[in-house]
Design an enzyme around this catalytic site. Structure first.
Site, PDB file in Angstrom:
ATOM      1  N   SER A 113       0.814  -1.219   0.000  1.00  0.00           N
ATOM      2  CA  SER A 113       0.000   0.000   0.000  1.00  0.00           C
ATOM      3  C   SER A 113       0.845   1.265   0.000  1.00  0.00           C
ATOM      4  O   SER A 113       0.341   2.340  -0.332  1.00  0.00           O
ATOM      5  CB  SER A 113      -0.912   0.009   1.241  1.00  0.00           C
ATOM      6  OG  SER A 113      -1.767  -1.101   1.207  1.00  0.00           O
ATOM      7  N   GLU A 159      -4.892  -2.703  -6.767  1.00  0.00           N
ATOM      8  CA  GLU A 159      -5.184  -1.344  -7.251  1.00  0.00           C
ATOM      9  C   GLU A 159      -5.666  -0.451  -6.115  1.00  0.00           C
ATOM     10  O   GLU A 159      -6.563   0.370  -6.296  1.00  0.00           O
ATOM     11  CB  GLU A 159      -6.257  -1.359  -8.354  1.00  0.00           C
ATOM     12  CG  GLU A 159      -6.043  -2.387  -9.420  1.00  0.00           C
ATOM     13  CD  GLU A 159      -5.143  -1.909 -10.522  1.00  0.00           C
ATOM     14  OE1 GLU A 159      -4.796  -0.722 -10.514  1.00  0.00           O
ATOM     15  OE2 GLU A 159      -4.777  -2.744 -11.355  1.00  0.00           O
TER      16      GLU A 159
END
Ligand SMILES: Cc1cc2nc3c(=O)[nH]c(=O)nc-3n(C[C@H](O)[C@H](O)[C@H](O)COP(=O)(O)OP(=O)(O)OC[C@H]3O[C@@H](n4cnc5c(N)ncnc54)[C@H](O)[C@@H]3O)c2cc1C
Length: 383
Positions: free
Chosen positions: A137, A362
């Site tokens: 992340s 994503e």
């Protein structure tokens, strides 16, 4: 079963693209995908040229053999492909929205001419390598390094969870340099570059996911993407791919919903079809509402995208809302199918497991929540 008749808002050309993608998914993928999922394979070399012929690879890009379609048309194609399997849409997203978009947006004229026409035709495959084993992340803290040696670049590092990594002809690799994060085109077979497939996944099994190792990979100066400087480079591509997911999730959810409706009408218990019970109807009505809302969000964000007005926060909104809706629909649909819901005879649990990956890649749901939190409060809560 689309009560809101959202597709009536599409143009004739968009409807044509919908039908083309739907027909491809129905004839070339749906009959085989449960088997691919079970075996953990995806015949990408066979399917890519067919997708290329239909203009579905990098379809929202212009020039260099790309179709130059609008954002909504691209989204609709994602929806129809993901109704077959999230692995198929993932392949198209990575090829078009990530690898091709990186080259199209940031590449030199020579890089574009070398790669884009073959990638649009599905003759050359690309991958997009940002995530690392210990940096997901927070890609800004990536460990992969590129250092200058004369006019060459030398890359070292490991990339993880890279879709199409071990089948790609070219990897778009993001690495830290003295001037910040830059993108590099690494052709398969470059000495020091290895890609191996990750096995034992229980999600996106009909999709190739790989680990890439860069061990003193020497590249010429012109391997760097000249127009991408800083983390904005990869993030610009991710925004395109996330946009496709907003639509794709609706397709996966729709497939689960359709399976649930059809099962509810034919399966009998207590002498009646289970669709005649109020509790089942409540589930189906709720799924219709969730998917109708998700479809409207996709279309709205799509029209903003076409007008050049969409913001990253709106894309985060759509990705968060629609993947969550699709996953909830898949879980509800699974209950309608009872024990049959856990088998690959029906598409539901395959979609449900796939959507767990879609929720994570994503940008995880938590990261998109933080994007919205910052937009609402003006306060960043990432650290
Ligand atoms: C099938 C699949 C295909 C993929 N394909 C690609 C690809 O082609 N290219 C590529 O580069 N990557 C790819 N990825 C990687 C994907 O983008 C990452 O998995 C994702 O970014 C999350 O990183 P992580 O798995 O390291 O989780 P982590 O970042 O370690 O997160 C673990 C958990 O902590 C949470 N978390 C992290 N930071 C915060 C915070 N600040 N506040 C609150 N919660 C937080 C996360 O939301 C998550 O719930 C793929 C992943 C999968 C599963």
């Amino acid at each position: 079963m689309d009560l809101l008749r959202i597709d009536d808002q599409f143009t004739d050309e968009e409807r044509m693209i919908r039908d083309t993608a739907r027909e491809f998914a129905a004839s070339r993928v749906e009959p085989h995908v449960a088997d691919w999922f079970e075996r953990g394979t995806f015949p990408v070399r066979e399917l890519a040229p067919e997708l290329g012929k239909l203009g579905l690879l990098g379809m929202h890009l212009t020039g260099y053999g790309c179709a130059g379609a609008g954002a909504v048309a691209y989204g609709i194609a994602c929806r129809e492909l993901e109704a077959a399997d999230s692995g198929l849409r993932s392949f198209v997203s990575v090829q078009g929205s990530l690898a091709m978009t990186a080259i199209h947006k940031y590449g030199s004229e020579e890089q574009k001419r070398e790669w884009l026409p073959r990638m649009a035709a599905g003759e050359a495959l690309g991958c997009f390598a940002l995530t690392e084993p210990d940096r997901g992340s927070d890609p800004g803290s990536m460990l992969t390094r590129a250092r200058r040696d004369g006019s060459d670049w030398v890359l070292n590092g490991t990339k993880m969870w890279i879709t199409n990594g071990s089948v790609a002809d070219v990897a778009v690799v993001w690495a830290r340099t003295e001037e910040g994060v830059r993108g590099f085109l690494v052709p398969a077979g470059t000495p020091g570059f290895t890609a191996s497939e990750i096995h034992r996944k229980l999600s996106l099994r009909a999709s190739i996911t790989s680990e890439l190792v860069l061990d003193d990979v020497r590249l010429p100066a012109d391997a760097m993407l000249p127009e991408a400087a800083g983390l904005r480079g990869p993030l610009g591509c991710l925004s395109e791919a996330r946009y496709g997911i907003i639509w794709g999730a609706v397709g996966a959810g729709r497939s689960c919903y359709e399976a649930a409706v059809s099962y509810a009408k034919s399966r009998e218990q207590f002498g009646r079809p289970i669709g005649a019970f109020q509790l089942t109807q409540e589930k189906l009505a709720w799924m219709e509402v969730e998917l109708g809302r998700a479809g409207l969000v996709a279309l709205h964000v799509g029209r903003l995208n076409e007008a050049g007005q969409v913001t990253p926060q709106q894309v985060s909104f759509g990705k968060l809302a629609n993947v969550r809706a699709a996953l909830d629909v898949a879980r509800q649909a699974r209950t309608v199918l009872g024990a049959n819901g856990i088998t690959l005879e029906y598409p539901v649990i395959r979609h449900m497991n796939n959507l767990e990956s879609v929720l994570t890649y994503e940008g995880t749901q938590e990261i998109h929540t933080l994007v919205l939190g910052e937009a609402i409060t003006g306060l960043s809560a990432y650290r």
